[in-house]
Enzyme design. Structure first.
Site, PDB file in Angstrom:
ATOM      1  N   GLU A  33      -1.078   8.044   8.318  1.00 29.97           N
ATOM      2  CA  GLU A  33      -2.228   8.807   7.470  1.00 29.97           C
ATOM      3  C   GLU A  33      -2.774   9.955   8.406  1.00 29.97           C
ATOM      4  O   GLU A  33      -3.225   9.367   9.602  1.00 29.97           O
ATOM      5  CB  GLU A  33      -2.876   8.299   6.596  1.00 29.97           C
ATOM      6  N   LYS A  82       0.876  -1.074  -0.158  1.00 32.32           N
ATOM      7  CA  LYS A  82       0.094   0.053   0.016  1.00 32.32           C
ATOM      8  C   LYS A  82       0.750   1.341   0.212  1.00 32.32           C
ATOM      9  O   LYS A  82       0.298   2.385  -0.541  1.00 32.32           O
ATOM     10  CB  LYS A  82      -0.981   0.041   1.177  1.00 32.32           C
ATOM     11  N   HIS A  88     -15.793  -2.822   8.266  1.00 32.95           N
ATOM     12  CA  HIS A  88     -15.180  -2.881   6.878  1.00 32.95           C
ATOM     13  C   HIS A  88     -15.820  -4.026   6.027  1.00 32.95           C
ATOM     14  O   HIS A  88     -15.210  -4.385   5.048  1.00 32.95           O
ATOM     15  CB  HIS A  88     -13.693  -3.102   6.955  1.00 32.95           C
ATOM     16  N   ARG A 111      -8.792  -6.881  -8.378  1.00 34.06           N
ATOM     17  CA  ARG A 111      -9.683  -8.021  -8.535  1.00 34.06           C
ATOM     18  C   ARG A 111     -11.114  -7.459  -9.127  1.00 34.06           C
ATOM     19  O   ARG A 111     -11.409  -6.342  -9.097  1.00 34.06           O
ATOM     20  CB  ARG A 111      -9.602  -8.545  -7.158  1.00 34.06           C
TER      21      ARG A 111
HETATM   22  C1  MV4 Z   1      -8.886   5.818   5.871  1.00 33.58           C
HETATM   23  C2  MV4 Z   1     -10.139   6.334   6.362  1.00 33.58           C
HETATM   24  C3  MV4 Z   1     -10.011   7.736   6.854  1.00 33.58           C
HETATM   25  N1  MV4 Z   1      -8.858   8.319   7.046  1.00 33.58           N
HETATM   26  N2  MV4 Z   1      -7.915   6.370   5.683  1.00 33.58           N
HETATM   27  C4  MV4 Z   1     -10.931   1.547   5.010  1.00 33.58           C
HETATM   28  C5  MV4 Z   1     -10.752   0.657   3.830  1.00 33.58           C
HETATM   29  C6  MV4 Z   1      -9.240   1.009   3.307  1.00 33.58           C
HETATM   30  N3  MV4 Z   1      -9.343   0.864   1.830  1.00 33.58           N
HETATM   31  C7  MV4 Z   1      -9.015   2.245   3.727  1.00 33.58           C
HETATM   32  N4  MV4 Z   1     -10.189   2.864   4.532  1.00 33.58           N
HETATM   33  C8  MV4 Z   1     -10.230   3.924   5.366  1.00 33.58           C
HETATM   34  N5  MV4 Z   1      -8.987   4.650   5.346  1.00 33.58           N
HETATM   35  C9  MV4 Z   1      -7.698   7.595   6.204  1.00 33.58           C
HETATM   36  N6  MV4 Z   1      -6.404   8.279   6.098  1.00 33.58           N
HETATM   37  C10 MV4 Z   1     -11.291   5.585   6.444  1.00 33.58           C
HETATM   38  C11 MV4 Z   1     -11.173   4.327   5.710  1.00 33.58           C
HETATM   39  C12 MV4 Z   1     -12.702   3.793   6.014  1.00 33.58           C
HETATM   40  C13 MV4 Z   1     -13.157   3.550   6.994  1.00 33.58           C
HETATM   41  C14 MV4 Z   1     -12.678   3.782   8.379  1.00 33.58           C
HETATM   42  C15 MV4 Z   1     -13.292   3.594   9.526  1.00 33.58           C
HETATM   43  C16 MV4 Z   1     -14.517   2.876   9.346  1.00 33.58           C
HETATM   44  C17 MV4 Z   1     -15.335   2.631   8.377  1.00 33.58           C
HETATM   45  C18 MV4 Z   1     -14.352   2.978   7.228  1.00 33.58           C
HETATM   46  C19 MV4 Z   1     -15.112   2.658   5.629  1.00 33.58           C
HETATM   47  C20 MV4 Z   1     -14.269   2.863   4.777  1.00 33.58           C
HETATM   48  C21 MV4 Z   1     -13.330   3.450   4.712  1.00 33.58           C
END
Ligand code: MV4
Length: 496
Positions: free
Chosen positions: A199, A116, A234, A291
């Site tokens: 982040e 990542k 998630h 995918r």
């Molecule tokens: C984040 C974020 C907030 N801030 N990164 C979740 C899946 C993965 N692809 C990255 N994700 C996230 N990254 C930063 N810097 C929020 C998510 C996020 C999430 C976080 C907490 C609870 C539910 C979530 C749902 C989608 C994405």
């Protein structure tokens, strides 16, 4: 074209892929574990090979057994679906090394996007906006210094994580070192890689992803976005296309950057660029999924593009059948994931036998399912039973169709997320498109869990009500037609 495709998966997605192969005149090979010997994906494929006992580690994750089945069946290609081995670069390479075609992106791209931090760097170079953050290979001391520049709250992410796995929020400076140590240990245990990065934590953002298709001739197109904010820990529960938060201008911007991302990655096949959209409509690249995704169907419904067929064609070396100008969004599509989980018991998995099943059909309804009457739902695999997709000319029509389809749907014998979905469709915030990734935690309460003695009373009441309802329905059927009718101007008047 491809002659024979082995589908290295199970459940609804294996059925979906078999169907695409059938429509393209390709033969199909299923693989199955002991408990799946009469599963729908096995019945629908031309041939099927048992690859071991129920636990995925001894069957659907066994690279050698799957490649052996492909060779034995003289298949010429392997489609991994999602989950299991879909984003395993080593497996993709092993498929190629065995002289088979891999129906997915090149192994090097899977590997590059699986890191990542490397993905962030590559995408920054391609001009994609990133959430402020750190590099990947830093010591704890270096990360502490970077944290001061980024500011709090922070999110610790695992370099080999993704999909929210191995993420950890840090809300104040004094917690950082302890959290980083825990995160490193967890990452080492989960991924065999203790690299972490930081982040800025964006709260109250939406999770939006753009579908891309790329062929092996340098053509890349995007099929618009999906809104994936309705999720729990998630696990996405409801997706839709397009997103109610995005206008044409933003869509064009995101789409253009998604195409740039795919080009920069050297992509081929179907892929997804994930973005976070904050409250001020700034968006940031999160990660790239290499995918076919669970929720691809909502994009298919609004674009008319069969994404799985395109994957098969691309793997066969064909050019994309569409240019960007051919892609137009038509209407709205919503997907509800029907899980074998009890939404009123904190979504605990529900196992048992499907003793009754009534499936929705009719205008604008699409069901991707692998359940059948008598099916045993075991705890061995993920809990996705089916995906119910409703299409409408407008978002409102899609919601009303989804309600109608949910009302038609009966799954007896196990607990499912069906009643949860009806509650979401009926919530005013959902209807207004006003939600973010916190929706389920902050703005949604499932019915109070009833005590066992109350449950008995509730069951009796429900039975009486259902009985009363049936009597009512019976009476209505036998009542004389209404003495009222509408005149030519829509006014009620008495029949003569
Ligand atoms: C984040 C974020 C907030 N801030 N990164 C979740 C899946 C993965 N692809 C990255 N994700 C996230 N990254 C930063 N810097 C929020 C998510 C996020 C999430 C976080 C907490 C609870 C539910 C979530 C749902 C989608 C994405």
């Amino acid at each position: 074209m491809l002659r024979k495709v082995l589908v290295a998966n199970r459940g609804e997605i294996a059925v979906r892929i078999v169907r695409a192969c059938q429509e393209l005149g390709m033969e199909t090979v299923a693989v199955y574990s002991d408990v799946d010997r009469i599963a729908p994906h096995v019945r629908r494929a031309r041939e099927a090979y048992c690859i071991g006992p129920a636990p995925a580690a001894e069957s659907y994750l066994c690279e050698d057994k799957i490649i052996q089945a492909a060779q034995k069946s003289r298949a010429d290609a392997v489609h991994p679906g999602y989950g299991f081995l879909a984003e395993n670069a080593n497996f993709a390479q092993a498929v190629l090394d065995a002289g088979l075609i891999w129906i997915g992106p090149p192994p090097e791209v899977i590997r590059a996007m699986g890191d990542k931090v490397a993905a962030r760097q590559a995408m920054a170079a391609a001009g994609l906006p990133l959430v402020p953050g750190s590099e990947g290979n830093l010591t704890d001391e270096e990360l502490i210094a970077v944290a001061e520049r980024i500011g709090y709250p922070l999110l610790i992410k695992a370099a080999s994580g993704g999909g929210g796995r191995g993420m950890r929020g840090v809300y104040q400076r004094q917690d950082l070192l302890k959290c980083m140590r825990v995160a490193r240990n967890e990452a080492q245990a989960a991924f065999g890689d203790d690299r972490i990065y930081l982040e800025k934590l964006l709260d109250g953002a939406r999770h939006i992803e753009v579908q891309v298709l790329a062929d092996t001739h340098g053509n890349v197109i995007q099929l618009g976005e999906r809104e994936c904010s309705i999720q729990r820990r998630h696990q996405k529960l409801i997706e839709e296309a397009p997103s109610p938060a995005i206008n044409d201008h933003l869509r064009a911007q995101m789409g253009e950057l998604a195409v740039k991302a795919a080009q920069a990655a050297g992509y081929a096949s179907a892929g997804t660029i994930e973005f976070l959209l904050d409250r001020d409509y700034n968006f940031y690249f999160l990660e790239m999924n290499t995918r076919l995704q669970v929720e691809h169907a909502v994009t298919e419904m609004v674009t008319g593009v069969d994404i799985v067929k395109e994957m098969l064609r691309i793997a066969a070396g064909r050019k994309l059948r569409y240019t960007q100008d051919d892609i137009h969004l038509n209407g709205w599509a919503i997907e509800c994931r029907i899980l074998a989980e009890d939404p009123y018991r904190n979504f605990i998995p529900s196992i048992g036998t499907i003793s009754g099943l009534w499936e929705p059909t009719g205008p604008g309804v699409r069901l991707e399912s692998s359940v059948y009457p008598g099916a045993e739902i075991t705890p061995y695999y993920d809990s996705l039973l089916a995906k119910l997709v409703a299409w409408g000319e407008t978002r409102g029509e899609a919601i009303l169709r989804m309600r109608r389809a949910l009302a038609e749907y009966r799954i007896i014998g196990i607990k499912t997320t069906l009643p949860f979905h009806m509650q979401v469709m009926d919530s005013t915030r959902y209807q207004g498109g006003q939600f973010d990734t916190n929706f389920l935690e902050q703005h949604f309460t499932l019915d109070e869990v009833l005590r066992p003695d109350q449950r008995k009373v509730a069951a009796i009441a429900a039975t009486l009500l259902a009985h009363q309802h049936n009597r009512q329905a019976f009476v209505i059927q036998h009542r004389a037609s209404s003495p009222w009718k509408l005149d030519g101007r829509g006014r009620a008047m008495r029949r003569r």
